[in-house]
Design a protein around this motif. Structure first.
Motif, PDB file in Angstrom:
ATOM      1  N   MET A 108       0.821  -1.208   0.000  1.00  0.00           N
ATOM      2  CA  MET A 108       0.000   0.000   0.000  1.00  0.00           C
ATOM      3  C   MET A 108       0.857   1.261   0.000  1.00  0.00           C
ATOM      4  N   ALA A 109       2.013   1.196   0.642  1.00  0.00           N
ATOM      5  CA  ALA A 109       2.888   2.365   0.738  1.00  0.00           C
ATOM      6  C   ALA A 109       4.310   1.960   0.400  1.00  0.00           C
ATOM      7  N   PHE A 110       5.049   2.928  -0.141  1.00  0.00           N
ATOM      8  CA  PHE A 110       6.458   2.715  -0.464  1.00  0.00           C
ATOM      9  C   PHE A 110       7.255   3.868   0.116  1.00  0.00           C
ATOM     10  N   ILE A 111       8.299   3.547   0.886  1.00  0.00           N
ATOM     11  CA  ILE A 111       9.109   4.574   1.528  1.00  0.00           C
ATOM     12  C   ILE A 111      10.462   4.665   0.839  1.00  0.00           C
ATOM     13  N   HIS A 112      10.858   5.871   0.513  1.00  0.00           N
ATOM     14  CA  HIS A 112      12.169   6.117  -0.076  1.00  0.00           C
ATOM     15  C   HIS A 112      12.936   7.024   0.877  1.00  0.00           C
ATOM     16  N   VAL A 113      14.077   6.554   1.374  1.00  0.00           N
ATOM     17  CA  VAL A 113      14.731   7.275   2.471  1.00  0.00           C
ATOM     18  C   VAL A 113      15.981   8.050   2.069  1.00  0.00           C
ATOM     19  N   ALA A 131       1.451   1.629  -5.236  1.00  0.00           N
ATOM     20  CA  ALA A 131       1.894   1.914  -3.869  1.00  0.00           C
ATOM     21  C   ALA A 131       2.114   3.420  -3.733  1.00  0.00           C
ATOM     22  N   VAL A 132       1.565   4.005  -2.676  1.00  0.00           N
ATOM     23  CA  VAL A 132       1.668   5.447  -2.478  1.00  0.00           C
ATOM     24  C   VAL A 132       3.073   5.786  -1.979  1.00  0.00           C
ATOM     25  N   PRO A 133       3.791   6.668  -2.661  1.00  0.00           N
ATOM     26  CA  PRO A 133       5.171   6.971  -2.276  1.00  0.00           C
ATOM     27  C   PRO A 133       5.262   7.981  -1.136  1.00  0.00           C
ATOM     28  N   ILE A 134       6.216   7.735  -0.253  1.00  0.00           N
ATOM     29  CA  ILE A 134       6.543   8.661   0.826  1.00  0.00           C
ATOM     30  C   ILE A 134       8.039   8.897   0.725  1.00  0.00           C
ATOM     31  N   VAL A 168      -1.951   7.234   4.936  1.00  0.00           N
ATOM     32  CA  VAL A 168      -2.158   6.287   3.841  1.00  0.00           C
ATOM     33  C   VAL A 168      -2.756   4.974   4.334  1.00  0.00           C
ATOM     34  N   LEU A 169      -2.261   4.499   5.458  1.00  0.00           N
ATOM     35  CA  LEU A 169      -2.579   3.140   5.899  1.00  0.00           C
ATOM     36  C   LEU A 169      -3.808   3.034   6.787  1.00  0.00           C
ATOM     37  N   THR A 170      -4.336   4.154   7.236  1.00  0.00           N
ATOM     38  CA  THR A 170      -5.519   4.099   8.125  1.00  0.00           C
ATOM     39  C   THR A 170      -6.780   4.614   7.461  1.00  0.00           C
ATOM     40  N   SER A 171      -6.702   5.069   6.238  1.00  0.00           N
ATOM     41  CA  SER A 171      -7.879   5.592   5.541  1.00  0.00           C
ATOM     42  C   SER A 171      -8.013   4.915   4.187  1.00  0.00           C
ATOM     43  N   ASP A 172      -9.014   4.048   4.043  1.00  0.00           N
ATOM     44  CA  ASP A 172      -9.237   3.382   2.761  1.00  0.00           C
ATOM     45  C   ASP A 172      -9.516   4.403   1.658  1.00  0.00           C
ATOM     46  N   ARG A 173     -10.237   5.450   2.004  1.00  0.00           N
ATOM     47  CA  ARG A 173     -10.588   6.464   1.014  1.00  0.00           C
ATOM     48  C   ARG A 173      -9.344   7.204   0.531  1.00  0.00           C
ATOM     49  N   GLU A 174      -8.497   7.600   1.472  1.00  0.00           N
ATOM     50  CA  GLU A 174      -7.285   8.316   1.106  1.00  0.00           C
ATOM     51  C   GLU A 174      -6.350   7.436   0.286  1.00  0.00           C
ATOM     52  N   PHE A 175      -6.211   6.178   0.696  1.00  0.00           N
ATOM     53  CA  PHE A 175      -5.346   5.280  -0.061  1.00  0.00           C
ATOM     54  C   PHE A 175      -5.867   5.092  -1.485  1.00  0.00           C
ATOM     55  N   ALA A 176      -7.163   4.844  -1.633  1.00  0.00           N
ATOM     56  CA  ALA A 176      -7.729   4.611  -2.961  1.00  0.00           C
ATOM     57  C   ALA A 176      -7.538   5.833  -3.855  1.00  0.00           C
ATOM     58  N   SER A 179      -3.713   6.126  -4.627  1.00  0.00           N
ATOM     59  CA  SER A 179      -3.218   5.008  -5.430  1.00  0.00           C
ATOM     60  C   SER A 179      -3.584   5.207  -6.896  1.00  0.00           C
ATOM     61  N   ARG A 180      -4.814   5.622  -7.164  1.00  0.00           N
ATOM     62  CA  ARG A 180      -5.217   5.889  -8.555  1.00  0.00           C
ATOM     63  C   ARG A 180      -4.374   7.014  -9.151  1.00  0.00           C
ATOM     64  N   LEU A 181      -4.123   8.026  -8.346  1.00  0.00           N
ATOM     65  CA  LEU A 181      -3.372   9.186  -8.807  1.00  0.00           C
ATOM     66  C   LEU A 181      -1.928   8.836  -9.150  1.00  0.00           C
ATOM     67  N   VAL A 182      -1.295   8.023  -8.307  1.00  0.00           N
ATOM     68  CA  VAL A 182       0.125   7.724  -8.533  1.00  0.00           C
ATOM     69  C   VAL A 182       0.321   6.776  -9.713  1.00  0.00           C
ATOM     70  N   VAL A 183      -0.645   5.894  -9.955  1.00  0.00           N
ATOM     71  CA  VAL A 183      -0.551   5.032 -11.130  1.00  0.00           C
ATOM     72  C   VAL A 183      -0.609   5.880 -12.403  1.00  0.00           C
ATOM     73  N   LYS A 184      -1.522   6.837 -12.410  1.00  0.00           N
ATOM     74  CA  LYS A 184      -1.635   7.739 -13.556  1.00  0.00           C
ATOM     75  C   LYS A 184      -0.347   8.525 -13.754  1.00  0.00           C
ATOM     76  N   ARG A 185       0.240   8.981 -12.649  1.00  0.00           N
ATOM     77  CA  ARG A 185       1.483   9.732 -12.727  1.00  0.00           C
ATOM     78  C   ARG A 185       2.616   8.868 -13.273  1.00  0.00           C
ATOM     79  N   ALA A 186       2.687   7.614 -12.838  1.00  0.00           N
ATOM     80  CA  ALA A 186       3.756   6.718 -13.288  1.00  0.00           C
ATOM     81  C   ALA A 186       3.746   6.532 -14.797  1.00  0.00           C
TER      82      ALA A 186
END
Length: 206
Positions: A108-113, A131-134, A168-176, A179-186
């Motif tokens: 669901m989430a991807f962390i880049h450090v 996966a939503v990037p952080i 990201v991980l506690t809100s299904d609405r926010e994740f959905a 997630s749609r937005l980042v796929v489009k961006r990719a």
């Protein structure tokens, strides 16, 4: 003014492994001391404590090239045990690229450090997997890929990283939504878009 042409990503290959998401946050990098793996383990510990997400998993995906890297993996396992999160951690070493894409598609989430990364192609691949990037608020991941928070979350501190993961991980609405937005961006970094931009640049130069 110069034109910017980013390296293309085979987003279609990533997307072919699309699957249902699990409560997983993942990170992909070489198992080197310079990659600051300690940071994400501490963030993950804080996430569980502050957001009450007890059934989450953290997947550490990376490559090992020498004995120093092996020692670092052992160090990370010991640190996870000291933090009380070892049972929630899974480490994947030297996977094939397709197996990596399968894991990203479950995350669901991807962390880049890494701060001040030039571009961060792995971030684009994670986004293609939904996966939503952080990412750290610096370098290519922040400015060129997530467009300063439009297509993901940024952080400058441990607290901000925890807050972003929690959202990201506690809100299904926010994740959905994200997630749609980042796929489009990719898709903007696909081979097809790369080809079209090359044509535009050449025609413009002529």
């Amino acid at each position: 003014m110069p034109k910017i042409l980013h390296s293309p990503i085979d987003v279609n290959r990533v997307m072919k492994y699309s699957s249902n998401k699990d409560l997983i946050a993942s990170i992909l990098a070489r198992f080197e001391y310079a990659k600051d793996w300690d940071f994400i383990l501490i963030v993950f510990k804080d996430l569980i404590n502050k957001c009450g997400i007890n059934n989450i998993k953290l997947y550490l995906i990376g490559s090992i090239n020498n004995n120093t890297d092996i020692r670092h993996v052992k160090y990370l396992l010991n640190l996870a045990e000291k933090l009380g999160i070892k049972e929630k951690i899974r480490i994947f070493i030297n996977l094939s690229i397709d197996d990596i894409y399968k894991i990203l598609n479950k995350s669901m989430a991807f962390i880049h450090v890494k701060p001040h990364e030039h571009l961060g192609m792995v971030v684009i691949k994670a986004m293609a997997a939904g996966a939503v990037p952080i990412v750290h608020r610096s370098g290519g991941p922040w400015f060129d890929i997530v467009d300063m928070g439009r297509y993901g979350y940024g952080y400058s501190s441990r607290e901000e990283a925890v807050e972003a993961l929690c959202r990201v991980l506690t809100s299904d609405r926010e994740f959905a939504r994200m997630s749609r937005l980042v796929v489009k961006r990719a898709r903007e970094f696909s081979f097809e878009k790369f080809r079209d931009r090359v044509k535009d640049i050449i025609s413009g130069a002529l």
